[in-house]
Every structure is written in C-alpha cells, then in structure tokens.
Design a protein around this motif. Structure first.
Motif, short mmCIF file in Angstrom:
data_model
loop_
_atom_site.label_atom_id
_atom_site.label_comp_id
_atom_site.label_asym_id
_atom_site.label_seq_id
_atom_site.Cartn_x
_atom_site.Cartn_y
_atom_site.Cartn_z
N GLN A 120 0.84 -1.22 0.08
CA GLN A 120 -0.08 -0.08 -0.04
C GLN A 120 0.93 1.13 0.07
N VAL A 121 2.02 1.24 0.71
CA VAL A 121 2.88 2.21 0.90
C VAL A 121 3.57 2.63 -0.54
N LEU A 122 4.01 1.55 -1.26
CA LEU A 122 4.58 1.61 -2.39
C LEU A 122 3.86 2.13 -3.44
N ASP A 123 2.36 1.55 -3.37
CA ASP A 123 1.57 1.99 -4.41
C ASP A 123 1.12 3.53 -4.22
N GLU A 124 1.00 4.00 -3.04
CA GLU A 124 0.72 5.31 -2.90
C GLU A 124 1.95 6.12 -3.32
N LEU A 125 3.00 5.68 -3.27
CA LEU A 125 4.31 6.51 -3.83
C LEU A 125 4.41 6.52 -5.08
N ARG A 126 4.03 5.49 -5.93
CA ARG A 126 3.85 5.21 -7.34
C ARG A 126 2.85 6.53 -7.76
N ASP A 127 1.58 6.37 -7.07
CA ASP A 127 0.55 7.26 -7.43
C ASP A 127 0.85 8.86 -7.15
N THR A 128 1.96 9.19 -6.38
CA THR A 128 2.45 10.36 -6.26
C THR A 128 3.41 10.82 -7.49
N TYR A 129 4.39 9.99 -7.45
CA TYR A 129 5.50 10.21 -7.99
C TYR A 129 5.67 9.95 -9.56
N TYR A 130 4.88 8.97 -9.98
CA TYR A 130 4.95 8.50 -11.33
C TYR A 130 4.53 9.62 -12.34
N PRO A 131 3.17 10.31 -11.73
CA PRO A 131 2.56 11.37 -12.81
C PRO A 131 3.64 12.48 -13.12
N ASP A 179 26.17 4.79 -5.82
CA ASP A 179 25.32 6.14 -6.09
C ASP A 179 24.12 5.63 -6.69
N LEU A 180 22.86 6.36 -6.17
CA LEU A 180 21.54 6.08 -6.74
C LEU A 180 21.38 6.56 -7.98
N VAL A 181 20.86 5.46 -9.04
CA VAL A 181 20.30 6.14 -10.20
C VAL A 181 18.93 6.38 -10.20
N HIS A 182 18.42 7.51 -10.65
CA HIS A 182 16.93 7.61 -10.94
C HIS A 182 16.95 8.13 -12.26
N PHE A 219 11.82 15.38 -6.67
CA PHE A 219 10.66 14.44 -6.51
C PHE A 219 11.12 13.11 -6.55
N MET A 220 11.96 13.00 -7.58
CA MET A 220 12.39 11.59 -8.21
C MET A 220 13.49 11.00 -6.88
N MET A 221 14.14 11.94 -6.47
CA MET A 221 15.16 11.70 -5.23
C MET A 221 14.17 10.97 -4.07
N GLU A 222 13.02 11.72 -3.89
CA GLU A 222 12.12 11.42 -2.66
C GLU A 222 11.52 9.89 -3.06
N TRP A 223 11.14 9.86 -4.08
CA TRP A 223 10.45 8.40 -4.58
C TRP A 223 11.44 7.26 -4.24
N TYR A 224 12.48 7.49 -4.91
CA TYR A 224 13.93 6.46 -4.82
C TYR A 224 14.00 6.25 -3.51
N THR A 225 14.41 7.22 -2.79
CA THR A 225 14.66 7.11 -1.32
C THR A 225 13.81 6.42 -0.49
N LYS A 226 12.50 6.83 -0.57
CA LYS A 226 11.46 6.14 0.23
C LYS A 226 11.16 4.85 -0.25
N GLY A 227 11.02 4.70 -1.57
CA GLY A 227 10.80 3.41 -2.18
C GLY A 227 11.70 2.27 -1.81
#
Ligand code: C5P
Ligand code: MG
Length: 297
Positions: free
Chosen positions: A83-94, A206-209, A109-117
């Motif tokens: 559920q948490v991951l779905d919410e992240l996708r619904d927020t950040y994919y758009p 290092d994170l690749v987003h 925003f991508m940094m946030e998505w990847y860090t949280k995800g």
C-alpha cells in the motif's frame, strides 16, 4: 524534373514507414544513417535504457512490470508495504511523465520517490534467493526482437551498455529468463546489497534515478574511455532523462537517438520529436532499431 530525394535510406526501410514512427528531421536522420552504415560495426556502440525500452510497456492493454514493480507486486512484499509503495507510485509517477515540468523541477521528487521506495523494500526482509521466482511470477516482458538484437550484437562484438534506474539484480534476471546476458553487455543500475544471510540490507553505490543518468554516465567514463574508438552511438530510451545517458562519451561523432513513447502520448509527442531523432509511439517491438542494425552490421 523531380527534386533529388534526400531521404533514400529512410524511404527504403519499410519499418520506418509505419504510422507510429515519427521523424521530425528526416534529412538529419538520413545523414546519420548513412554515416553509421558507412562507418560500420567497428565504430558502433549501443547505450540503452532498460525499463519500458528493452522491456515492454504493456500487453493486451495491461501494464507490464518495471524492475521495481516485480518486487512491489510480488508475494514477498506484505500488503501493508504494498500500500505504501502504491501510494508512492501514484504520487511520483505522474511527476516523472509530466509534460510541463522541467527535468530540474522533477529531480527532487525522483530523489524522494527512490529514497522512500528503496527504504520500504529494505524493510520487507527480501532474500536474494527469492528474486528469481518474483521475476517468474511477474508480467515483466522484453520487447519482441530483443533476443535477436542481443545475440546479434554479441555475435558482431558490438558493446551494449544497459543504463537503468531500475534494479540491476532484477533486470539481469528478467533478461536471463527471457533471453540471455552476453559478455558484450554491461549494466549500470541500482544493485541490491545483501548481507551474509542473503537478506537485502540496502543498495550499493550512488543512486540512479530517471533524471540523473548524466551523472551516472560521467561516473562510468572509464567504460566509455575503453570504447573511445567506437565513436558512433545508437541510444535508446523512453524518458527525457535517457537522452543524457551518453554524456561523458569521449570523441563522440554521431549519435542516433531512438525514443519509445509509451504513455502520456499526446502531451509529450512534440517534445519527444524535438529530442529524439526517431520516436516510436506505442510500439511493442524492436523492429525499427533492429532494421537499422541490420543495415549497419
Ligand atoms: O530502466 P529505467 O531507467 O527506465 O528504470 C526506471 C523506471 O522504473 C521508470 O520508468 C520508473 O517509472 C520506474 N519505477 C517504478 N517504481 C519505482 C521507481 C521507479 O516503477 N519505485
Ligand atoms: Mg525507462
């Protein structure tokens, strides 16, 4: 007398005549194709994105899994985390596919998505030994023609860099299950870090987003330096961020950029036509890149 045609190669290639193929500057593309063919395979290298470029966007109207989705949708992730991951996708994919925002605006925003995800994934107690089954049970698929492309590039010793903001371990497993990993392939991506019990504890390096591939490209300048005589590049991607995967290639001579436009099509088509030499809209195949390779190899 009819004017001399300046797009002979393009017109000869039936794959480029299809309605979903957009070429804004045919003269430029004609020149590029001509150069790539003339210089041949010894001067060529491929730089490609993975998710939704090598892998398929959808099948029968249903979205196919990205590397991240393979885990998010698997039985390895408990419902509460899903559920948490779905919410992240619904927020950040758009935001990822938003046609109005600039790359610079999207990056935080991508940094946030990847860090949280990735943080949530680490909390799931995933095991290395489960990954293969998760891929098997997912609907992650390769585009039609990838298998031919991989084996042919290998046969002709043309190096291929797969540069992905997905998950390296998962993408290798997807390729292994649907095709084969060959010695001429090199992957730059987010690789999982497992402890001695094979439990996921984080991600390496290092994170690749989606929108920092230019930095990743510069970090991998050693790879590009070893290929410095291969001055011609075919770049394939599905995101505006993928256009910068070749940053850091020394002495680049010619670059042909092929873009797959899968989603938010009307809003983004003009920008894609500006940025990519050839744009393939809702194409589930590798037909166009493969037809071009056939001419070069
Ligand atoms: O291989 P590529 O660079 O395309 O990988 C990034 C893709 O992974 C993006 O298209 C993004 O939408 C997707 N993604 C995802 N779930 C996440 C993070 C990224 O599906 N948590
Ligand atoms: Mg992609």
């Amino acid at each position: 007398r009819r004017p001399k045609k300046r797009t002979k190669i393009i017109e000869m290639m039936e794959e480029l005549q299809k309605e979903n193929v957009y070429i804004k500057d045919a003269e430029r593309v004609e020149k590029l194709l001509c150069q790539l063919i003339q210089d041949g395979k010894s001067k060529l290298q491929i730089i490609t994105d993975f998710d939704m470029t090598l892998s398929r966007f959808s099948i029968n109207g249903k979205r196919c899994a990205t590397c991240h989705n393979v885990l998010e949708n698997s039985s390895l992730v408990p419902e509460s985390k899903k559920q948490v991951l779905d919410e992240l996708r619904d927020t950040y994919y758009p935001i990822e596919i938003n046609a109005k925002m600039t790359i610079e605006e999207k990056i935080p925003f991508m940094m946030e998505w990847y860090t949280k995800g990735t943080g949530v994934l680490v909390e799931c107690g995933l095991k290395q030994s489960d990954l293969s089954l998760a891929v098997k049970e997912s609907n992650a698929l390769m585009r039609d023609g990838c298998d031919w492309q991989f084996s042919t590039l290998h046969e002709h010793k043309v190096p291929m860099l797969i540069f992905s903001a997905g998950i390296g371990d998962i993408l290798e497993e997807i390729i292994k299950q649907h095709s084969q990993m060959y010695a001429n392939m090199r992957v730059v991506s987010n690789y999982m870090d497992f402890n001695h019990d094979g439990m996921l504890v984080g991600f390496k390096g290092d994170l690749v987003h989606t929108y920092n591939k230019n930095e990743g490209a510069l970090r991998n300048s050693d790879y590009f330096t070893t290929l410095k005589d291969r001055r011609n590049i075919i770049l394939m991607g599905d995101s505006m961020g993928d256009l910068r995967m070749a940053d850091g290639v020394p002495n680049m001579q010619h670059i042909l950029k092929i873009g797959f436009l899968n989603d938010n099509i009307e809003e983004r088509l003009e920008k894609y036509k500006e940025a990519y030499d050839i744009v393939l809209v809702s194409d589930s195949t590798m037909d166009v890149p493969n037809a071009i390779l056939k001419k070069i190899l």
